[in-house]
Design a protein around this motif. Structure first.
Motif, PDB file in Angstrom:
ATOM      1  N   ALA A 148       0.827  -1.206   0.000  1.00  0.00           N
ATOM      2  CA  ALA A 148       0.000   0.000   0.000  1.00  0.00           C
ATOM      3  C   ALA A 148       0.863   1.258   0.000  1.00  0.00           C
ATOM      4  O   ALA A 148       0.614   2.211  -0.758  1.00  0.00           O
ATOM      5  N   ILE A 149       1.885   1.295   0.861  1.00  0.00           N
ATOM      6  CA  ILE A 149       2.755   2.470   0.947  1.00  0.00           C
ATOM      7  C   ILE A 149       3.525   2.665  -0.349  1.00  0.00           C
ATOM      8  O   ILE A 149       3.674   3.794  -0.848  1.00  0.00           O
ATOM      9  N   SER A 150       4.000   1.574  -0.931  1.00  0.00           N
ATOM     10  CA  SER A 150       4.710   1.672  -2.203  1.00  0.00           C
ATOM     11  C   SER A 150       3.808   2.247  -3.292  1.00  0.00           C
ATOM     12  O   SER A 150       4.227   3.108  -4.074  1.00  0.00           O
ATOM     13  N   ALA A 151       2.556   1.793  -3.343  1.00  0.00           N
ATOM     14  CA  ALA A 151       1.611   2.308  -4.337  1.00  0.00           C
ATOM     15  C   ALA A 151       1.333   3.795  -4.116  1.00  0.00           C
ATOM     16  O   ALA A 151       1.231   4.575  -5.069  1.00  0.00           O
ATOM     17  N   LEU A 152       1.236   4.203  -2.847  1.00  0.00           N
ATOM     18  CA  LEU A 152       1.010   5.623  -2.540  1.00  0.00           C
ATOM     19  C   LEU A 152       2.203   6.466  -2.978  1.00  0.00           C
ATOM     20  O   LEU A 152       2.035   7.527  -3.600  1.00  0.00           O
ATOM     21  N   LEU A 153       3.414   6.007  -2.684  1.00  0.00           N
ATOM     22  CA  LEU A 153       4.614   6.762  -3.041  1.00  0.00           C
ATOM     23  C   LEU A 153       4.793   6.867  -4.552  1.00  0.00           C
ATOM     24  O   LEU A 153       5.396   7.819  -5.048  1.00  0.00           O
ATOM     25  N   LYS A 154       4.256   5.889  -5.291  1.00  0.00           N
ATOM     26  CA  LYS A 154       4.332   5.911  -6.761  1.00  0.00           C
ATOM     27  C   LYS A 154       3.137   6.634  -7.388  1.00  0.00           C
ATOM     28  O   LYS A 154       2.984   6.629  -8.612  1.00  0.00           O
ATOM     29  N   ASN A 155       2.265   7.227  -6.541  1.00  0.00           N
ATOM     30  CA  ASN A 155       1.057   7.928  -6.999  1.00  0.00           C
ATOM     31  C   ASN A 155       0.087   7.020  -7.750  1.00  0.00           C
ATOM     32  O   ASN A 155      -0.688   7.482  -8.595  1.00  0.00           O
ATOM     33  N   GLN A 156       0.118   5.729  -7.420  1.00  0.00           N
ATOM     34  CA  GLN A 156      -0.830   4.795  -8.028  1.00  0.00           C
ATOM     35  C   GLN A 156      -2.187   4.865  -7.336  1.00  0.00           C
ATOM     36  O   GLN A 156      -3.196   4.474  -7.905  1.00  0.00           O
ATOM     37  N   VAL A 157      -2.213   5.327  -6.093  1.00  0.00           N
ATOM     38  CA  VAL A 157      -3.447   5.595  -5.344  1.00  0.00           C
ATOM     39  C   VAL A 157      -3.279   6.936  -4.637  1.00  0.00           C
ATOM     40  O   VAL A 157      -2.160   7.426  -4.474  1.00  0.00           O
ATOM     41  N   GLN A 158      -4.387   7.517  -4.210  1.00  0.00           N
ATOM     42  CA  GLN A 158      -4.334   8.821  -3.549  1.00  0.00           C
ATOM     43  C   GLN A 158      -4.347   8.715  -2.028  1.00  0.00           C
ATOM     44  O   GLN A 158      -4.015   9.685  -1.348  1.00  0.00           O
ATOM     45  N   ARG A 159      -4.742   7.551  -1.502  1.00  0.00           N
ATOM     46  CA  ARG A 159      -4.791   7.420  -0.051  1.00  0.00           C
ATOM     47  C   ARG A 159      -4.747   5.957   0.358  1.00  0.00           C
ATOM     48  O   ARG A 159      -4.954   5.044  -0.466  1.00  0.00           O
ATOM     49  N   ILE A 160      -4.458   5.746   1.629  1.00  0.00           N
ATOM     50  CA  ILE A 160      -4.429   4.415   2.229  1.00  0.00           C
ATOM     51  C   ILE A 160      -5.438   4.399   3.369  1.00  0.00           C
ATOM     52  O   ILE A 160      -5.466   5.320   4.200  1.00  0.00           O
ATOM     53  N   ILE A 161      -6.263   3.379   3.400  1.00  0.00           N
ATOM     54  CA  ILE A 161      -7.245   3.221   4.470  1.00  0.00           C
ATOM     55  C   ILE A 161      -6.972   1.888   5.160  1.00  0.00           C
ATOM     56  O   ILE A 161      -6.979   0.827   4.515  1.00  0.00           O
ATOM     57  N   LEU A 162      -6.721   1.950   6.455  1.00  0.00           N
ATOM     58  CA  LEU A 162      -6.400   0.772   7.245  1.00  0.00           C
ATOM     59  C   LEU A 162      -7.486   0.582   8.293  1.00  0.00           C
ATOM     60  O   LEU A 162      -7.834   1.517   9.006  1.00  0.00           O
ATOM     61  N   THR A 163      -8.003  -0.625   8.380  1.00  0.00           N
ATOM     62  CA  THR A 163      -9.105  -0.854   9.314  1.00  0.00           C
ATOM     63  C   THR A 163      -9.013  -2.238   9.911  1.00  0.00           C
ATOM     64  O   THR A 163      -8.410  -3.150   9.332  1.00  0.00           O
ATOM     65  N   ARG A 164      -9.598  -2.387  11.078  1.00  0.00           N
ATOM     66  CA  ARG A 164      -9.729  -3.711  11.697  1.00  0.00           C
ATOM     67  C   ARG A 164     -10.916  -3.664  12.646  1.00  0.00           C
ATOM     68  O   ARG A 164     -11.258  -2.600  13.165  1.00  0.00           O
ATOM     69  N   PRO A 165     -11.575  -4.789  12.864  1.00  0.00           N
ATOM     70  CA  PRO A 165     -12.717  -4.796  13.780  1.00  0.00           C
ATOM     71  C   PRO A 165     -12.245  -4.688  15.222  1.00  0.00           C
ATOM     72  O   PRO A 165     -11.348  -5.401  15.647  1.00  0.00           O
ATOM     73  N   ALA A 166     -12.837  -3.766  15.968  1.00  0.00           N
ATOM     74  CA  ALA A 166     -12.520  -3.625  17.393  1.00  0.00           C
ATOM     75  C   ALA A 166     -13.433  -4.561  18.175  1.00  0.00           C
ATOM     76  O   ALA A 166     -14.264  -4.137  18.968  1.00  0.00           O
TER      77      ALA A 166
END
Length: 325
Positions: A148-166
């Protein structure tokens, strides 16, 4: 007929890094590979039957190639790769080393350490939706975060969303003290830890403040369409089927999803089915969705962790949702 072969390296430090400067590792390699190993300064000498010397030479050559690609060996890595090489005719290790997958982040380049990790990263590169299912310590979440971070740094995506059930709070966080961030931080701490391993702390703070990186409980995904984003659902074994369907249907244009979890570590009430257990049965024939299953052989923590997982696997009592932690 016995033969000798001497492998020479650029420096004594370079040579010793291949076996982590540990004589015990060379002793283990002697036993597994069937050769005698002697090292001094910048060279490693192999003695034994011609066939076993050739295999030992290939093994250390592959280690050297991996080192040139960025692999930094610790004793557990050396032993793991030695066992991987001994498990077949060397095919798995050759595939792992000779066709590398490298994920670049700001602080480090990440190289898969097992064949399973490599196949997982290849699946991530090919498919919009990937499930990474397997035991703790296999790198499921860490590698997903790196992609995900690599894709963001290459401008392949505009944001990263990280989630997990609490799930421990039943996703009803109101009774906990503090503001929203303080309420959810204990459940999302592992995601922050991975972020800080790949990005400078100032970058994590700045990107979080701008909303480029968003970390939130799964309940906060409801009603949204997530476009042009890399979306990771961690600890997915603790989703219900309804939550899993809700999450997967958030997928928007130009987005990618990675779902990770361990079906032997389900914290849901026993009467509830895990969405991660159900998903492969329902979605397995849909193009663009890939299911990658890790095994204890992919564990990259302390070698004892792999043995612990194997012991629990043998003792598993066949509950439909697996043993509850």
């Amino acid at each position: 007929m016995p033969v000798s072969k001497t492998l020479t390296y650029p420096s004594a430090r370079h040579a010793s890094q291949l076996y982590c400067a540990a004589e015990d590792n060379l002793a283990r390699a002697e036993k597994i590979l069937g050769v005698r190993l002697v090292t001094r300064d910048d060279w490693l000498k192999l003695d034994g039957p011609a066939e076993t010397v050739a295999r030992a030479e290939e093994f250390f050559s592959l280690l050297n190639t991996g080192r040139a690609q960025g692999l930094a060996y610790r004793t557990p890595d050396f032993l793991r790769l030695l066992d991987l090489y001994a498990r077949d005719d060397g095919t798995a290790l050759r595939s792992l080393i000779n066709d590398p997958v490298v994920i670049a982040t700001r602080r480090k380049s990440i190289v898969p350490k097992t064949l399973g990790q490599k196949l997982y990263l290849q699946a991530i590169q090919r498919n919009p939706v990937v499930f990474g299912i397997g035991p703790a310590g296999t790198g499921k979440t860490y590698l997903a975060m790196a992609a995900a971070i690599s894709a963001l740094l290459k401008n392949q995506v505009q944001r990263i969303i990280l989630t997990r059930p609490a799930v421990e709070a039943g996703e009803t966080l109101g009774f906990l003290p503090g503001d929203l961030r303080e309420k959810i931080l204990p459940y999302l701490r592992p995601l922050y830890d991975a972020l800080h391993d790949m990005l400078d702390a100032a970058d994590v703070t700045a990107l979080s403040e701008k909303g480029v990186i968003e970390i939130a409980p799964l309940a906060y995904m409801r009603g949204r369409t997530l476009a042009n984003a890399y979306i990771i659902l961690d600890e997915a074994q603790n989703t219900t089927p309804e939550q899993m369907m809700m999450f997967l249907t958030r997928l928007g244009d130009e987005s990618r999803m990675i779902v990770t979890g361990d079906i032997t570590q389900i914290d849901l009430p026993r009467a509830k089915v895990s969405g991660l257990v159900q998903a492969p049965r329902i979605l397995r024939n849909i193009p663009g969705i890939d299911f990658h299953h890790f095994t204890p052989a992919d564990v990259v923590r302390h070698p004892l962790v792999q043995k612990i997982l194997e012991a629990y696997e043998q003792a598993k009592n066949g509950e439909p949702n697996g043993p509850h932690a």
